[in-house]
Write a protein that holds these residues in place. Structure first.
Motif, PDB file in Angstrom:
ATOM      1  N   SER A  40       0.874  -1.173   0.000  1.00  0.00           N
ATOM      2  CA  SER A  40       0.000   0.000   0.000  1.00  0.00           C
ATOM      3  C   SER A  40       0.908   1.218   0.000  1.00  0.00           C
ATOM      4  N   GLY A  41       0.356   2.375   0.024  1.00  0.00           N
ATOM      5  CA  GLY A  41       1.172   3.580   0.085  1.00  0.00           C
ATOM      6  C   GLY A  41       1.856   3.759   1.417  1.00  0.00           C
ATOM      7  N   GLU A  42       1.588   2.851   2.350  1.00  0.00           N
ATOM      8  CA  GLU A  42       2.159   2.974   3.683  1.00  0.00           C
ATOM      9  C   GLU A  42       2.998   1.768   4.107  1.00  0.00           C
ATOM     10  N   TRP A  43       2.744   0.585   3.536  1.00  0.00           N
ATOM     11  CA  TRP A  43       3.429  -0.642   3.934  1.00  0.00           C
ATOM     12  C   TRP A  43       4.000  -1.354   2.722  1.00  0.00           C
ATOM     13  N   ILE A  44       5.207  -1.913   2.848  1.00  0.00           N
ATOM     14  CA  ILE A  44       5.875  -2.596   1.742  1.00  0.00           C
ATOM     15  C   ILE A  44       5.190  -3.908   1.389  1.00  0.00           C
ATOM     16  N   GLN A  45       4.527  -4.529   2.343  1.00  0.00           N
ATOM     17  CA  GLN A  45       3.801  -5.764   2.083  1.00  0.00           C
ATOM     18  C   GLN A  45       2.571  -5.785   2.978  1.00  0.00           C
ATOM     19  N   VAL A  46       1.414  -6.074   2.383  1.00  0.00           N
ATOM     20  CA  VAL A  46       0.169  -6.109   3.150  1.00  0.00           C
ATOM     21  C   VAL A  46      -0.493  -7.474   3.024  1.00  0.00           C
ATOM     22  N   ASP A  47      -1.306  -7.792   3.988  1.00  0.00           N
ATOM     23  CA  ASP A  47      -2.105  -9.005   3.969  1.00  0.00           C
ATOM     24  C   ASP A  47      -3.291  -8.751   3.043  1.00  0.00           C
ATOM     25  N   ILE A  48      -3.432  -9.566   2.012  1.00  0.00           N
ATOM     26  CA  ILE A  48      -4.526  -9.334   1.057  1.00  0.00           C
ATOM     27  C   ILE A  48      -5.841  -9.925   1.542  1.00  0.00           C
ATOM     28  N   GLY A  49      -5.817 -10.617   2.660  1.00  0.00           N
ATOM     29  CA  GLY A  49      -7.033 -11.196   3.206  1.00  0.00           C
ATOM     30  C   GLY A  49      -7.298 -12.571   2.641  1.00  0.00           C
ATOM     31  N   VAL A  50      -8.136 -13.304   3.299  1.00  0.00           N
ATOM     32  CA  VAL A  50      -8.475 -14.668   2.886  1.00  0.00           C
ATOM     33  C   VAL A  50      -9.127 -14.668   1.508  1.00  0.00           C
ATOM     34  N   ASP A  51      -9.962 -13.696   1.250  1.00  0.00           N
ATOM     35  CA  ASP A  51     -10.676 -13.628  -0.023  1.00  0.00           C
ATOM     36  C   ASP A  51      -9.966 -12.760  -1.060  1.00  0.00           C
ATOM     37  N   GLY A  52      -8.770 -12.270  -0.736  1.00  0.00           N
ATOM     38  CA  GLY A  52      -8.049 -11.402  -1.664  1.00  0.00           C
ATOM     39  C   GLY A  52      -8.782 -10.100  -1.900  1.00  0.00           C
ATOM     40  N   ASP A  53      -9.276  -9.509  -0.814  1.00  0.00           N
ATOM     41  CA  ASP A  53     -10.110  -8.328  -0.958  1.00  0.00           C
ATOM     42  C   ASP A  53      -9.406  -7.008  -0.652  1.00  0.00           C
ATOM     43  N   HIS A  54      -8.078  -7.031  -0.578  1.00  0.00           N
ATOM     44  CA  HIS A  54      -7.356  -5.770  -0.351  1.00  0.00           C
ATOM     45  C   HIS A  54      -7.523  -4.885  -1.584  1.00  0.00           C
ATOM     46  N   PRO A  55      -7.821  -3.590  -1.413  1.00  0.00           N
ATOM     47  CA  PRO A  55      -8.076  -2.711  -2.567  1.00  0.00           C
ATOM     48  C   PRO A  55      -6.911  -2.578  -3.546  1.00  0.00           C
ATOM     49  N   MET A  56      -5.678  -2.783  -3.097  1.00  0.00           N
ATOM     50  CA  MET A  56      -4.536  -2.650  -4.009  1.00  0.00           C
ATOM     51  C   MET A  56      -4.309  -3.907  -4.846  1.00  0.00           C
ATOM     52  N   LEU A  57      -4.905  -5.040  -4.474  1.00  0.00           N
ATOM     53  CA  LEU A  57      -4.690  -6.288  -5.209  1.00  0.00           C
ATOM     54  C   LEU A  57      -5.125  -6.158  -6.665  1.00  0.00           C
ATOM     55  N   GLU A  58      -6.213  -5.478  -6.907  1.00  0.00           N
ATOM     56  CA  GLU A  58      -6.702  -5.269  -8.281  1.00  0.00           C
ATOM     57  C   GLU A  58      -5.645  -4.582  -9.143  1.00  0.00           C
ATOM     58  N   HIS A  59      -4.993  -3.567  -8.600  1.00  0.00           N
ATOM     59  CA  HIS A  59      -3.973  -2.823  -9.346  1.00  0.00           C
ATOM     60  C   HIS A  59      -2.727  -3.680  -9.585  1.00  0.00           C
ATOM     61  N   PHE A  60      -2.267  -4.368  -8.546  1.00  0.00           N
ATOM     62  CA  PHE A  60      -1.092  -5.215  -8.701  1.00  0.00           C
ATOM     63  C   PHE A  60      -1.342  -6.339  -9.702  1.00  0.00           C
ATOM     64  N   THR A  61      -2.522  -6.928  -9.661  1.00  0.00           N
ATOM     65  CA  THR A  61      -2.852  -7.999 -10.608  1.00  0.00           C
ATOM     66  C   THR A  61      -2.764  -7.481 -12.038  1.00  0.00           C
ATOM     67  N   ARG A  62      -3.288  -6.298 -12.269  1.00  0.00           N
ATOM     68  CA  ARG A  62      -3.223  -5.694 -13.611  1.00  0.00           C
ATOM     69  C   ARG A  62      -1.766  -5.428 -14.018  1.00  0.00           C
ATOM     70  N   TRP A  63      -0.977  -4.875 -13.094  1.00  0.00           N
ATOM     71  CA  TRP A  63       0.424  -4.569 -13.400  1.00  0.00           C
ATOM     72  C   TRP A  63       1.209  -5.839 -13.675  1.00  0.00           C
TER      73      TRP A  63
END
Length: 70
Positions: A40-63
């Protein structure tokens, strides 16, 4: 080798923009491989959650997909 999570943290990116997309496109074109972790803009690595529902996951997947195409 590129790790976009470092760019996200250093730029305090909490989403995306045309400027970010253009910048990352250029970086991904020049990269032979990628480290895949979500940040995220604050942490180098975040927990994406069990369902992969972290808001940044969508952007990283695209990249990551763009990087694999290149």
């Amino acid at each position: 080798m590129i790790d976009l999570s470092h760019y996200v943290v250093a730029g305090e990116i909490l989403g995306t923009s045309d400027k970010v997309e253009d910048y990352f496109d250029k970086l991904l074109e020049r990269s032979a491989g990628m480290h895949a972790r979500v940040s995220s803009g604050e942490w180098i690595q975040v927990d994406i959650g069990v369902d992969g529902d972290h808001p940044m996951l969508e952007h990283f997947t695209r990249w990551w997909r763009k990087g694999m195409v290149h």
